[in-house]
Design a protein around this motif. Sequence first.
Motif, PDB file in Angstrom:
ATOM      1  N   GLY A 129      -2.329  -0.349  -5.963  1.00 57.68           N
ATOM      2  CA  GLY A 129      -2.743  -1.695  -6.342  1.00 57.68           C
ATOM      3  C   GLY A 129      -4.185  -1.823  -6.773  1.00 57.68           C
ATOM      4  O   GLY A 129      -4.757  -2.913  -6.703  1.00 57.68           O
ATOM      5  N   LEU A 130      -4.798  -0.750  -7.242  1.00 56.93           N
ATOM      6  CA  LEU A 130      -6.207  -0.783  -7.645  1.00 56.93           C
ATOM      7  C   LEU A 130      -6.372  -1.494  -8.976  1.00 56.93           C
ATOM      8  O   LEU A 130      -5.497  -1.443  -9.836  1.00 56.93           O
ATOM      9  N   PRO A 155       5.981   0.678  -0.393  1.00 51.81           N
ATOM     10  CA  PRO A 155       4.553   0.987  -0.336  1.00 51.81           C
ATOM     11  C   PRO A 155       4.345   2.398   0.206  1.00 51.81           C
ATOM     12  O   PRO A 155       5.090   2.849   1.091  1.00 51.81           O
ATOM     13  N   LEU A 156       3.341   3.084  -0.300  1.00 53.71           N
ATOM     14  CA  LEU A 156       3.105   4.472   0.096  1.00 53.71           C
ATOM     15  C   LEU A 156       2.881   4.596   1.598  1.00 53.71           C
ATOM     16  O   LEU A 156       3.370   5.537   2.229  1.00 53.71           O
ATOM     17  N   PHE A 157       2.141   3.647   2.180  1.00 54.71           N
ATOM     18  CA  PHE A 157       1.765   3.765   3.588  1.00 54.71           C
ATOM     19  C   PHE A 157       2.750   3.083   4.526  1.00 54.71           C
ATOM     20  O   PHE A 157       2.491   2.962   5.722  1.00 54.71           O
ATOM     21  N   VAL A 204      -8.010   9.954  -0.804  1.00 45.58           N
ATOM     22  CA  VAL A 204      -7.368   8.653  -0.677  1.00 45.58           C
ATOM     23  C   VAL A 204      -7.572   8.208   0.767  1.00 45.58           C
ATOM     24  O   VAL A 204      -7.046   8.828   1.699  1.00 45.58           O
ATOM     25  N   LEU A 205      -8.361   7.150   0.964  1.00 47.50           N
ATOM     26  CA  LEU A 205      -8.769   6.700   2.293  1.00 47.50           C
ATOM     27  C   LEU A 205      -8.286   5.274   2.517  1.00 47.50           C
ATOM     28  O   LEU A 205      -8.889   4.317   2.022  1.00 47.50           O
ATOM     29  N   ARG A 210      -8.372  -0.893   1.919  1.00 50.83           N
ATOM     30  CA  ARG A 210      -8.086  -2.243   2.415  1.00 50.83           C
ATOM     31  C   ARG A 210      -9.210  -3.226   2.101  1.00 50.83           C
ATOM     32  O   ARG A 210      -9.001  -4.440   2.138  1.00 50.83           O
ATOM     33  N   SER A 211     -10.395  -2.732   1.784  1.00 51.96           N
ATOM     34  CA  SER A 211     -11.506  -3.633   1.463  1.00 51.96           C
ATOM     35  C   SER A 211     -11.295  -4.347   0.132  1.00 51.96           C
ATOM     36  O   SER A 211     -11.863  -5.412  -0.108  1.00 51.96           O
TER      37      SER A 211
END
Length: 320
Positions: A129-130, A155-157, A204-205, A210-211
């Motif tokens: 979603g960037l 979603p990936l996570f 990938v962090l 999330r920010s």
Amino acid sequence: MQPSPNGPDATVALLREALANPTTAWSLGSFGAIAEFMRDPNEPILTLPDERLGMATTRGAIALTPSSDLRPVAYETAVSSGWNHTLALCLPEATCAMNRRTVVTELGPDRNAARVEDRDGILFDLGLGLLAVDACVRASDPEAVAQLRAGVGMPLFDHANPIGPRLVAMSPHRVFLARIGRVEVYAPIPGPGGTSPEGPHTHVLPKLLRSGRTHAATTPIPAGWVPCAGLHPAHPYKDMLGGRIAFDVGRYEAFQTLLYRWGDPELVAIKRGEAETPGGTVSSRHAQSARRVADAQARYLRGEIIESLASDDEDAEATA
């Protein structure tokens, strides 16, 4: 009318010169998700089979398609042990957007792959979603493709997504895409507790993702612009992996030339002591950082030794 000294032709010339220099590293990504390309001085390179700027090696590739609205922004940021420097490649916020998918999505064969032999590989958007970057992976092995397809639409996570636990073992090619081009990484993904390999790699962090930021708060990017990629010229006291080297005045002077041409004139003036306080476009935080950088560089130029070996990475800066 004379063309702008920092217009599109100058930008292309800047990119060509940097690509020809093996001591320059590259990055493409956003805050929390980034792909990096670098090469060794004697490493064999493959010319791209089209008109894009860039190259491929056995470890990764970079392919750039600079547009007329691409704006290089050179900057320095203060860190505990001295400073970092970068030349960000920015696009207007209004034109930088990619697809912003939020679930894993199969995109089909990667017909724009840097190497011809990778163009039948299947590309999957990881759905981060960037704003300005699509973070993707590419696989050709049927088993890996099947494993990636099993996570499509989630979603990936998401804990239910089967891709996450298998991603390291699969180690598909990572392919990060922006309006200005792409970086591809072929090296295996390090396992838990492992370290990034020398050469091209990705980060990938989730915590930083999330920010929702496009760049760290310490990065002085002009309002209305978004950094999509960056070139990282050789640093005066660090090698490509962040290890300490003897201070190199030539490297220092080379980046100062870039800074004076492509940097924010107000920040440059503050750094040089020609302006005491920031005006309307520069924050006090960035002005203070410019002064700290000037002080640190003066100490290095005088031959003083700074003992701190604190981390200089962007993630540490973001919390400052």
